[in-house]
Design an enzyme around this catalytic site. Structure first.
Site, PDB file in Angstrom:
ATOM      1  N   SER A 191      41.380 -77.301 -28.715  1.00  0.00           N
ATOM      2  CA  SER A 191      41.561 -77.515 -27.277  1.00  0.00           C
ATOM      3  C   SER A 191      41.520 -78.986 -26.878  1.00  0.00           C
ATOM      4  O   SER A 191      42.319 -79.784 -27.350  1.00  0.00           O
ATOM      5  CB  SER A 191      40.518 -76.701 -26.519  1.00  0.00           C
ATOM      6  OG  SER A 191      40.795 -76.726 -25.143  1.00  0.00           O
ATOM      7  N   HIS A 192      40.536 -79.356 -26.074  1.00  0.00           N
ATOM      8  CA  HIS A 192      40.468 -80.710 -25.522  1.00  0.00           C
ATOM      9  C   HIS A 192      39.664 -81.650 -26.418  1.00  0.00           C
ATOM     10  O   HIS A 192      39.490 -82.818 -26.088  1.00  0.00           O
ATOM     11  CB  HIS A 192      39.817 -80.646 -24.146  1.00  0.00           C
ATOM     12  CG  HIS A 192      38.527 -79.887 -24.186  1.00  0.00           C
ATOM     13  ND1 HIS A 192      38.491 -78.522 -24.382  1.00  0.00           N
ATOM     14  CD2 HIS A 192      37.245 -80.279 -24.098  1.00  0.00           C
ATOM     15  CE1 HIS A 192      37.231 -78.129 -24.409  1.00  0.00           C
ATOM     16  NE2 HIS A 192      36.452 -79.171 -24.239  1.00  0.00           N
ATOM     17  N   ASP A 206      46.287 -75.308 -22.213  1.00  0.00           N
ATOM     18  CA  ASP A 206      45.808 -74.244 -21.325  1.00  0.00           C
ATOM     19  C   ASP A 206      45.074 -74.771 -20.099  1.00  0.00           C
ATOM     20  O   ASP A 206      44.844 -74.032 -19.153  1.00  0.00           O
ATOM     21  CB  ASP A 206      44.971 -73.201 -22.088  1.00  0.00           C
ATOM     22  CG  ASP A 206      43.780 -73.805 -22.803  1.00  0.00           C
ATOM     23  OD1 ASP A 206      43.600 -75.034 -22.744  1.00  0.00           O
ATOM     24  OD2 ASP A 206      43.027 -73.033 -23.430  1.00  0.00           O
ATOM     25  N   ARG A 207      44.681 -76.035 -20.108  1.00  0.00           N
ATOM     26  CA  ARG A 207      43.972 -76.561 -18.933  1.00  0.00           C
ATOM     27  C   ARG A 207      44.913 -77.329 -18.019  1.00  0.00           C
ATOM     28  O   ARG A 207      45.991 -77.748 -18.427  1.00  0.00           O
ATOM     29  CB  ARG A 207      42.870 -77.527 -19.382  1.00  0.00           C
ATOM     30  CG  ARG A 207      41.804 -76.843 -20.166  1.00  0.00           C
ATOM     31  CD  ARG A 207      40.665 -77.789 -20.434  1.00  0.00           C
ATOM     32  NE  ARG A 207      39.592 -77.032 -21.074  1.00  0.00           N
ATOM     33  CZ  ARG A 207      38.348 -77.409 -21.146  1.00  0.00           C
ATOM     34  NH1 ARG A 207      37.991 -78.567 -20.633  1.00  0.00           N
ATOM     35  NH2 ARG A 207      37.446 -76.663 -21.729  1.00  0.00           N
ATOM     36  N   ASP A 213      45.833 -78.171 -26.174  1.00  0.00           N
ATOM     37  CA  ASP A 213      46.601 -76.960 -26.475  1.00  0.00           C
ATOM     38  C   ASP A 213      47.307 -76.381 -25.259  1.00  0.00           C
ATOM     39  O   ASP A 213      47.841 -75.272 -25.322  1.00  0.00           O
ATOM     40  CB  ASP A 213      45.696 -75.906 -27.128  1.00  0.00           C
ATOM     41  CG  ASP A 213      44.575 -75.479 -26.214  1.00  0.00           C
ATOM     42  OD1 ASP A 213      44.146 -76.284 -25.369  1.00  0.00           O
ATOM     43  OD2 ASP A 213      44.128 -74.325 -26.328  1.00  0.00           O
ATOM     44  N   LYS A 223      44.345 -69.085 -20.060  1.00  0.00           N
ATOM     45  CA  LYS A 223      44.616 -69.973 -18.946  1.00  0.00           C
ATOM     46  C   LYS A 223      45.872 -70.766 -19.280  1.00  0.00           C
ATOM     47  O   LYS A 223      46.263 -70.857 -20.441  1.00  0.00           O
ATOM     48  CB  LYS A 223      43.424 -70.861 -18.652  1.00  0.00           C
ATOM     49  CG  LYS A 223      42.927 -71.654 -19.815  1.00  0.00           C
ATOM     50  CD  LYS A 223      41.562 -72.257 -19.490  1.00  0.00           C
ATOM     51  CE  LYS A 223      40.990 -72.969 -20.686  1.00  0.00           C
ATOM     52  NZ  LYS A 223      39.643 -72.568 -21.014  1.00  0.00           N
ATOM     53  N   ASP A 240      45.707 -80.272 -21.400  1.00  0.00           N
ATOM     54  CA  ASP A 240      44.860 -80.684 -22.524  1.00  0.00           C
ATOM     55  C   ASP A 240      45.563 -80.494 -23.865  1.00  0.00           C
ATOM     56  O   ASP A 240      46.763 -80.231 -23.917  1.00  0.00           O
ATOM     57  CB  ASP A 240      43.534 -79.915 -22.494  1.00  0.00           C
ATOM     58  CG  ASP A 240      43.722 -78.456 -22.833  1.00  0.00           C
ATOM     59  OD1 ASP A 240      44.817 -77.927 -22.565  1.00  0.00           O
ATOM     60  OD2 ASP A 240      42.795 -77.836 -23.387  1.00  0.00           O
TER      61      ASP A 240
HETATM   62  C1  G1P Z   1      34.228 -75.053 -22.087  1.00  0.00           C
HETATM   63  C2  G1P Z   1      34.362 -74.782 -20.603  1.00  0.00           C
HETATM   64  C3  G1P Z   1      34.695 -73.329 -20.381  1.00  0.00           C
HETATM   65  C4  G1P Z   1      35.951 -72.969 -21.165  1.00  0.00           C
HETATM   66  C5  G1P Z   1      35.779 -73.344 -22.624  1.00  0.00           C
HETATM   67  C6  G1P Z   1      37.058 -73.123 -23.399  1.00  0.00           C
HETATM   68  O1  G1P Z   1      33.200 -74.264 -22.626  1.00  0.00           O
HETATM   69  O2  G1P Z   1      33.188 -75.141 -19.910  1.00  0.00           O
HETATM   70  O3  G1P Z   1      34.860 -73.096 -19.016  1.00  0.00           O
HETATM   71  O4  G1P Z   1      36.220 -71.597 -21.067  1.00  0.00           O
HETATM   72  O5  G1P Z   1      35.428 -74.716 -22.727  1.00  0.00           O
HETATM   73  O6  G1P Z   1      38.110 -73.907 -22.931  1.00  0.00           O
HETATM   74  P1  G1P Z   1      31.713 -74.786 -22.874  1.00  0.00           P
HETATM   75  O7  G1P Z   1      31.823 -76.028 -23.701  1.00  0.00           O
HETATM   76  O8  G1P Z   1      31.158 -75.106 -21.512  1.00  0.00           O
HETATM   77  O9  G1P Z   1      31.024 -73.646 -23.536  1.00  0.00           O
HETATM   78 ZN    ZN Z   2      42.467 -75.962 -24.133  1.00  0.00          ZN
END
Ligand code: G1P
Ligand code: ZN
Length: 543
Positions: free
Chosen positions: A113-114, A281-282, A279, A376, A277
């Site tokens: 992801s990010h 999804d954000r 991948d 998302k 981000d």
């Molecule tokens: C974080 C975000 C959460 C999201 C997740 C996956 O998780 O806060 O809302 O669903 O990334 O993208 P966290 O690191 O808080 O567990």
């Molecule tokens: Zn992501």
């Protein structure tokens, strides 16, 4: 080509979190590490004969190697057909879209992801089920149990296949279909949004900057925004996907999307700024000189979704994760539709979406989506905003101010303390938990506590219970304070503090967010002794 059965031993700690298994690349590269997990996916999901699976990732470092390994293992495990994005690329929402469109058994998505990418950074893998969403806990628990006793995995002895050409090839007895990663996704977006109106918006001079952060949305946003919707060339910045995201974190927040924030707060700011981000999804949305808090964005989308063709009949209901602000609750109450509060993580929305109880959902962490897929979806949110802007012909700031005048403003911010010592973080949470029964009725900084608990969720569809999802402290004024430990970090613990205060009076809507939240920020430190226990004077990231 022969199938090899390779002896292996378990790795402790291959427990998939809210977003699959996420670790450092060097961990994934250890002999058998990825293979063990992949074998356990095949065994944990079961019945691979006749199955079609979708495969792709965000293109980060190790994506290419991992895709080849997974293909060879899929062939050795009897998978009938693998549908792979060209060059191994698929954004998370596009993978979800493909799984649904093809009625596939599921999919394997490679992403962290990010989180940053590169040899010294992060990699991840997750399994999505046939609804296109993250696997439910029954499946992830089964996968984890298998990882703890695995003794061998199967892999085809074959050379790598060329994934650069769209078409079909075979690998052992398995068919591999290499597809354009954008095509089906673009089709779906065309069904949901009024492309003609958005096209006209750009033609009339509307200016957008979309920051793809050198991540997977580069090809998607260039294709859809610039080629199909006629936004001028250069609308998408940092469009070229890179294995290390150009050395940055592909995390659209004020720290990592600095370039975009600078553009949007400059004298020559365009009408809209957005970013996604790693991948895809954000999303974040900015107006000229204004950042739209993701919780507010969710509320605005809920109030205006009917302006987009795909949602013209209104929404069945909405859902938000617990730490997300209550702004969307106010819209739901006004419209008279149900509003659900779920634990953090997209998978909790899946049952509600599948059961048709909600059509829109979101998280404070820059995630918004709808029943069009089961993830998302960053670019979807940008298109939804564009469709609303094309219909309303107002600026983002005007839309936000009008929204607050109607519903009041939920000032909101999240403070993150990253890479904190795990023991200290756990102790902080445990001590807070122990304090909870004594808090109700007490007043801090003029705010009186009306309830304090550790969030527990009973799924309204299957009755399953998920507990210990974050400490919530609710105040009489409508303010709220939430503490949670992140489930996605790869280094130490990350403490997240979520701060919220409701303001009905429009005269106070222009306050700076951190100023508006000052009393709650002070209470947060008083109650948890964050500074003293973590040794930090301020959060690493304020969003
Ligand atoms: C974080 C975000 C959460 C999201 C997740 C996956 O998780 O806060 O809302 O669903 O990334 O993208 P966290 O690191 O808080 O567990
Ligand atoms: Zn992501």
């Amino acid at each position: 080509m022969t199938i090899r059965e390779i002896a292996t031993t378990p790795f402790p700690g291959q427990k998939p979190g809210t977003s699959g298994l996420r670790k450092k690349v060097r961990q994934f590269k250890e002999p058998h590490y990825l293979e063990n997990f992949v074998q356990c996916i095949f065994d944990g999901v079961g019945d691979m004969e006749g199955a079609t699976l979708v495969l792709g990732g965000d293109g980060r470092y190790y994506n290419r190697e991992a895709v080849q390994i997974i293909l060879k293992m899929a062939a050795a495990n009897g998978v009938t057909k693998m549908v792979v994005g060209q060059n191994g690329i698929l954004s998370t929402p596009a993978a979800s879209c493909l799984i649904r469109k093809l009625e596939a058994k599921g999919g394997i998505i490679l992403s962290a992801s990010h989180n940053p990418g590169g040899p010294n950074y992060d990699f991840g893998i997750k399994y999505n089920a046939d609804n296109g969403g993250p696997a439910p806990e029954t499946i992830t628990d089964a996968i984890y149990a298998l990882t703890q006793k695995i003794s061998q995995y199967r892999i085809l002895d074959a050379t790598d296949i060329d994934l650069s050409e769209i078409g079909e090839v075979s690998l052992g007895g398995m068919r591999v279909e290499i597809v354009d990663p954008v095509r089906e996704y673009r089709r779906l977006m065309k069904e949901l949004f009024d492309f003609k109106k958005i096209k006209k918006l750009f033609k009339d001079g509307f200016r957008l900057r979309f920051d793809a952060m050198h991540a997977v949305t580069g090809p998607y946003s260039t294709d859809i925004l610039e080629r199909k919707l006629g936004a001028p060339k250069g609308t998408v910045i940092n469009a070229e996907p890179l294995e290390d995201f150009g050395g940055h974190h592909p995390d659209p927040n004020p720290v990592h999307a600095r370039e975009l924030f600078d553009i949007m707060f400059s004298d020559d700011a365009p009408d809209m700024g957005a970013a996604s981000d790693g991948d895809g999804d954000r999303n974040i949305i900015l107006g000229r000189g204004m950042y739209v808090a993701p919780s507010d964005s969710l509320a605005v989308l809920a109030a205006n979704a009917h302006l987009a063709p795909g949602y013209k009949d209104g929404l069945a209901g909405v859902a938000r994760s617990m730490p997300t602000s209550g702004a969307v609750d106010r819209v739901a109450a006004e419209v008279g539709m149900p509003c659900f509060e779920t634990p953090t993580g997209w998978k909790y929305f899946g049952n509600l979406l599948d059961a048709g109880k909600v059509s829109l959902c979101g998280e404070e962490s820059a995630g918004t989506g709808s029943d069009h897929v089961r993830e998302k979806d960053g670019l979807w949110a940008v298109l939804m905003w564009l469709n609303i802007l094309a219909e309303r012909q107002e600026s983002i700031a005007e839309i936000m101010r009008a929204h607050w005048r109607t519903y009041g403003r939920n000032f909101y911010s999240r403070h993150d303390y990253e890479a904190v010592d795990s023991d200290a973080a756990n102790k902080l949470m445990d001590d807070l938990r122990a304090k909870l029964p004594t808090l109700t009725g007490q007043t801090f900084e003029g705010e009186t506590v009306t309830s304090a608990d550790d969030f527990s969720y009973t799924d309204p569809v299957d009755g399953s219970v998920t507990s210990k999802q974050g400490i919530r402290i609710q105040f009489e004024s409508g303010a709220r304070l939430v503490y949670r430990l992140s489930g996605t970090g790869t280094e130490g613990a990350t403490l997240r503090v979520y701060l919220e205060r409701y303001e009905a009076n429009p005269a106070n809507h222009e306050l700076e967010t951190q100023v508006a939240l000052q009393s709650i920020i002070t209470i947060a430190d008083q109650l948890a002794e964050i500074g003293k226990r973590t040794g930090r004077v301020e959060p690493d990231v304020i969003s």
